[in-house]
Design an enzyme around this catalytic site. Sequence first.
Site, PDB file in Angstrom:
ATOM      1  CE1 TYR A  58     -22.569  11.924  -1.572  1.00  0.00           C
ATOM      2  CE2 TYR A  58     -21.263  10.797   0.094  1.00  0.00           C
ATOM      3  CZ  TYR A  58     -21.536  11.925  -0.655  1.00  0.00           C
ATOM      4  OH  TYR A  58     -20.788  13.059  -0.472  1.00  0.00           O
ATOM      5  CE1 TYR A  79     -18.323  10.486   3.211  1.00  0.00           C
ATOM      6  CE2 TYR A  79     -20.163  12.011   3.041  1.00  0.00           C
ATOM      7  CZ  TYR A  79     -18.952  11.540   2.583  1.00  0.00           C
ATOM      8  OH  TYR A  79     -18.364  12.120   1.491  1.00  0.00           O
ATOM      9  NE  ARG A  82     -14.592  14.673   3.909  1.00  0.00           N
ATOM     10  CZ  ARG A  82     -14.917  15.303   2.789  1.00  0.00           C
ATOM     11  NH1 ARG A  82     -15.372  14.637   1.772  1.00  0.00           N
ATOM     12  NH2 ARG A  82     -14.757  16.602   2.664  1.00  0.00           N
ATOM     13  CG  HIS A 111     -18.958  17.103   2.001  1.00  0.00           C
ATOM     14  ND1 HIS A 111     -18.852  16.177   3.009  1.00  0.00           N
ATOM     15  CD2 HIS A 111     -18.951  16.395   0.841  1.00  0.00           C
ATOM     16  CE1 HIS A 111     -18.768  14.964   2.481  1.00  0.00           C
ATOM     17  NE2 HIS A 111     -18.834  15.061   1.163  1.00  0.00           N
ATOM     18  CG  HIS A 129     -19.395  16.036  -3.588  1.00  0.00           C
ATOM     19  ND1 HIS A 129     -18.043  15.764  -3.623  1.00  0.00           N
ATOM     20  CD2 HIS A 129     -19.886  15.324  -2.542  1.00  0.00           C
ATOM     21  CE1 HIS A 129     -17.740  14.920  -2.645  1.00  0.00           C
ATOM     22  NE2 HIS A 129     -18.837  14.635  -1.974  1.00  0.00           N
TER      23      HIS A 129
HETATM   24 FE    FE Z   1     -18.908  13.409  -0.172  1.00  0.00          FE
END
Ligand code: FE
Length: 223
Positions: free
Chosen positions: A95, A134, A144, A147, A149
């Site tokens: 991110y 990640y 994870r 995905h 959000h």
């Molecule tokens: Fe996330």
Amino acid sequence: MNRVHPADFYAPNRSSHLRHPKQPRIPITPTLSELTGPIYPYPGFLPEDADLTKQHAGEPIGERIVLHGRVVDEHGRPVPQTLVEIWQANAAGRYAHGVDNHDAPLDPNFSGTGRAITDAEGRYRFITIMPGRYPFQNHYNAWRPAHIHFSLFGANFLTRFATQMFFPGDPLQALDPIYQSVPEHARDRVVARFDIDETKPEWALAFQFDLVLRGPRVTPFEP
Ligand code: FE
């Protein structure tokens, strides 16, 4: 009735231990500003808000995708004028956010945030890139699944909806406490559909993700 939304507390999801109220909720009377705003589109909306590959000088690294769908009510009627916001990791699973210290490269051409307003048919459409997977600290060797959000705001500030959208066929879903916290019968509702009809030859795969705001087919909330 079968539960659709994840419980506030789901033991395998470590972040659920502290991220929910432990006291009874206190109703607060909404004020005029909460009931009458916001009004879309803001004057500042730009076409690149919905095209995450066009927000910087160059194109981001990654697999380009079209992500589209509809926001509908329990009867399948479109919900127009809804603000759809997305945020996601870059292709390397990082991110663009100060607290993300995953040892993967940042992409100077990718911020990972987008927004769109649903049209009269409740449709939204983004161009973005496939998010990378990640690691996270939930348990040993926790990763994870890919995905994106989602956050929705309707006619006023009290109508917020947030969830996570997953991609079909990701083997990490079986191991992910956030995905698994959605009751099994409703898990397909947080997985996008691969869409060959909207896939652009020589250019980008497409995925469709419809959001249902209530009723028996309601989309599960973010755990
Ligand atoms: Fe996330």
